[in-house]
Write a protein that holds these residues in place. Structure first.
Motif, PDB file in Angstrom:
ATOM      1  N   ALA A 113      17.202  53.686 -60.841  1.00  0.00           N
ATOM      2  CA  ALA A 113      15.947  53.843 -60.100  1.00  0.00           C
ATOM      3  C   ALA A 113      15.840  55.258 -59.530  1.00  0.00           C
ATOM      4  N   GLN A 114      16.941  55.754 -58.974  1.00  0.00           N
ATOM      5  CA  GLN A 114      16.921  57.105 -58.403  1.00  0.00           C
ATOM      6  C   GLN A 114      16.785  58.166 -59.492  1.00  0.00           C
ATOM      7  N   LEU A 115      17.436  57.949 -60.626  1.00  0.00           N
ATOM      8  CA  LEU A 115      17.316  58.893 -61.728  1.00  0.00           C
ATOM      9  C   LEU A 115      15.896  58.901 -62.292  1.00  0.00           C
ATOM     10  N   ARG A 116      15.270  57.736 -62.363  1.00  0.00           N
ATOM     11  CA  ARG A 116      13.881  57.685 -62.838  1.00  0.00           C
ATOM     12  C   ARG A 116      12.977  58.507 -61.925  1.00  0.00           C
ATOM     13  N   ASP A 117      13.127  58.324 -60.631  1.00  0.00           N
ATOM     14  CA  ASP A 117      12.277  59.045 -59.689  1.00  0.00           C
ATOM     15  C   ASP A 117      12.524  60.545 -59.757  1.00  0.00           C
ATOM     16  N   LYS A 118      13.793  60.951 -59.850  1.00  0.00           N
ATOM     17  CA  LYS A 118      14.121  62.373 -59.959  1.00  0.00           C
ATOM     18  C   LYS A 118      13.577  62.954 -61.262  1.00  0.00           C
ATOM     19  N   ARG A 119      13.699  62.192 -62.333  1.00  0.00           N
ATOM     20  CA  ARG A 119      13.192  62.681 -63.619  1.00  0.00           C
ATOM     21  C   ARG A 119      11.678  62.888 -63.563  1.00  0.00           C
ATOM     22  N   ARG A 120      10.946  61.983 -62.919  1.00  0.00           N
ATOM     23  CA  ARG A 120       9.499  62.147 -62.775  1.00  0.00           C
ATOM     24  C   ARG A 120       9.166  63.418 -61.995  1.00  0.00           C
ATOM     25  N   GLU A 121       9.923  63.674 -60.938  1.00  0.00           N
ATOM     26  CA  GLU A 121       9.729  64.894 -60.149  1.00  0.00           C
ATOM     27  C   GLU A 121       9.985  66.137 -61.004  1.00  0.00           C
ATOM     28  N   LEU A 122      11.077  66.123 -61.792  1.00  0.00           N
ATOM     29  CA  LEU A 122      11.426  67.262 -62.634  1.00  0.00           C
ATOM     30  C   LEU A 122      10.425  67.437 -63.777  1.00  0.00           C
ATOM     31  N   GLU A 123       9.913  66.340 -64.287  1.00  0.00           N
ATOM     32  CA  GLU A 123       8.902  66.409 -65.345  1.00  0.00           C
ATOM     33  C   GLU A 123       7.663  67.150 -64.848  1.00  0.00           C
ATOM     34  N   ASP A 124       7.246  66.842 -63.654  1.00  0.00           N
ATOM     35  CA  ASP A 124       6.085  67.527 -63.073  1.00  0.00           C
ATOM     36  C   ASP A 124       6.394  69.004 -62.822  1.00  0.00           C
ATOM     37  N   ARG A 125       7.598  69.277 -62.327  1.00  0.00           N
ATOM     38  CA  ARG A 125       7.969  70.654 -61.978  1.00  0.00           C
ATOM     39  C   ARG A 125       8.064  71.544 -63.204  1.00  0.00           C
ATOM     40  N   HIS A 126       8.645  71.011 -64.283  1.00  0.00           N
ATOM     41  CA  HIS A 126       8.909  71.814 -65.476  1.00  0.00           C
ATOM     42  C   HIS A 126       7.890  71.587 -66.592  1.00  0.00           C
ATOM     43  N   ASP A 127       6.981  70.667 -66.377  1.00  0.00           N
ATOM     44  CA  ASP A 127       5.927  70.372 -67.348  1.00  0.00           C
ATOM     45  C   ASP A 127       6.494  69.968 -68.707  1.00  0.00           C
ATOM     46  N   ARG A 128       7.577  69.214 -68.687  1.00  0.00           N
ATOM     47  CA  ARG A 128       8.143  68.643 -69.921  1.00  0.00           C
ATOM     48  C   ARG A 128       8.983  67.433 -69.545  1.00  0.00           C
ATOM     49  N   ARG A 129       8.962  66.444 -70.421  1.00  0.00           N
ATOM     50  CA  ARG A 129       9.739  65.229 -70.196  1.00  0.00           C
ATOM     51  C   ARG A 129      11.003  65.274 -71.033  1.00  0.00           C
ATOM     52  N   VAL A 130      12.153  65.295 -70.382  1.00  0.00           N
ATOM     53  CA  VAL A 130      13.437  65.323 -71.066  1.00  0.00           C
ATOM     54  C   VAL A 130      13.977  63.893 -71.145  1.00  0.00           C
ATOM     55  N   PRO A 131      14.247  63.406 -72.355  1.00  0.00           N
ATOM     56  CA  PRO A 131      14.765  62.041 -72.485  1.00  0.00           C
ATOM     57  C   PRO A 131      16.086  61.848 -71.761  1.00  0.00           C
ATOM     58  N   LEU A 132      16.291  60.625 -71.294  1.00  0.00           N
ATOM     59  CA  LEU A 132      17.491  60.258 -70.549  1.00  0.00           C
ATOM     60  C   LEU A 132      18.219  59.156 -71.298  1.00  0.00           C
TER      61      LEU A 132
END
Length: 346
Positions: free
Chosen positions: A204-223
């Motif tokens: 759950a925490q990794l999902r939330d952090k990934r969403r934050e990073l996706e917005d910041r870097h404008d790319r979705r990195v698979p986990l």
């Protein structure tokens, strides 16, 4: 077939006369030297046929990858990638540098083409790791790079998520995918993160952090999440449900095993640590098959554990994997194993 593929068979007896960890470090150093020299780089390059595949939405040249653990600091990405891999995964990296467990901590079991290691996430830390990754040219040349993150040994298990969040944030801009290693047997209590509320809380925490990073870097990195072979069917089912629930993109099955059933009576068989190589193959196949049953056709599964031939790579795919990774097989078979596996999957 490159010169190196034939040379490895000649060099292996001398390497096997050395301590396993010393031989590992020497091999990486010599491979890097050969890659760095323009006169010898062409001699080591593997050129397997292209066998296009897709994992986690990423297009691969071929579905044979390098497993994490062989290059923990990401210092040899380009040299290793040149052996013909479709994708390369490096790490496990922890936020802070750590020496790992006392030596000796890696042992060969030649009768089974196996290894036991209790390295313990020995690495130079996140800052050095990211610097090495940034220097590499593998991604710029079209290679797919996975970065594998873990927790420091002295971080209490109750605070493990903080280390994984630091790791995810640090590697995110430089990765094609990120692997969360919660299955090494060599960090105390780490495997407890695979079960129950602990897994849900971490993901759950990794999902939330990934969403934050996706917005910041404008790319979705698979986990992806890397799991153990020593799981009961019900545990695998719980993991599969959690992966789907928390928007994880892939699963790597499997890490090393604590079982010694397949190597009883062999020298070093009772050394503490994780056993890798062919004794893990059937355990891995069972986990892969169960994951595929639970996750359905669209979820990415990477099969790893005990591949020492093209036939075993094919068995991983037949069990339900979309791609495979090599580690211990490289130590026993050398770089020729990469091409053999690619051709077997073509």
């Amino acid at each position: 077939m490159s010169f190196l593929f034939n040379a490895y068979a000649l060099a292996r007896p001398a390497l096997f006369a050395l301590d396993a960890e010393t031989a590992h470090e020497l091999t990486l150093r010599k491979l890097q030297q050969a890659y760095d020299c323009t006169l010898t780089r062409g001699l080591i390059a593997g050129d397997p046929p292209r066998v296009p595949a897709t994992i986690m939405g990423l297009a691969l040249r071929n579905p044979v990858g390098l497993a994490a653990g062989l290059d923990k600091n990401g210092a040899h990405i380009d040299a290793l990638g040149s052996l013909g891999f479709g994708f390369v995964e490096v790490g496990t990296v922890t936020p802070r540098p750590q020496p790992g467990n006392p030596k000796p901590r890696m042992f060969r079991l030649p009768r089974s083409q196996a290894l036991i290691n209790r390295l313990g996430f020995n690495n130079q830390g996140l800052a050095a790791f990211v610097a090495n990754v940034q220097r590499s040219q593998w991604r710029a040349g079209g290679g797919i790079l996975g970065l594998n993150i873990g927790k420091n040994a002295d971080t209490p298990i109750e605070q493990a998520a903080s280390d994984y969040l630091l790791g995810l944030e640090g590697v995110y801009p430089h990765a094609d995918y990120v692997t969360v290693n919660i299955s090494s047997p060599n960090t105390a209590n780490l495997r407890s993160l695979q079960g129950g509320d602990e897994l849900d809380g971490l993901l759950a925490q990794l999902r939330d952090k990934r969403r934050e990073l996706e917005d910041r870097h404008d790319r979705r990195v698979p986990l992806a999440v890397k799991i153990a072979p020593d799981l009961q069917p019900g545990q695998v089912d719980h993991i599969a449900q959690a992966l789907a629930r928390w928007d994880v993109d892939g699963v790597i099955a499997t890490n090393t095993t604590l079982s010694r059933q397949a190597v009883q009576g062999q020298p070093h068989a009772q050394e503490q640590g994780g056993l890798s190589g062919p004794p893990v193959h059937e355990l891995s196949l069972a986990v892969i098959a169960r994951l595929r049953q639970q996750l359905g056709a669209g979820f990415s599964i990477i099969g790893v554990g005990g591949i020492v031939s093209g036939r075993q790579a094919r068995e991983k795919i037949e069990a339900g994997a979309d791609a495979v990774q090599l580690y211990t097989g490289l130590i026993y078979r050398g770089p020729a194993l990469v091409q053999e596996c690619v051709r077997a999957l073509g």
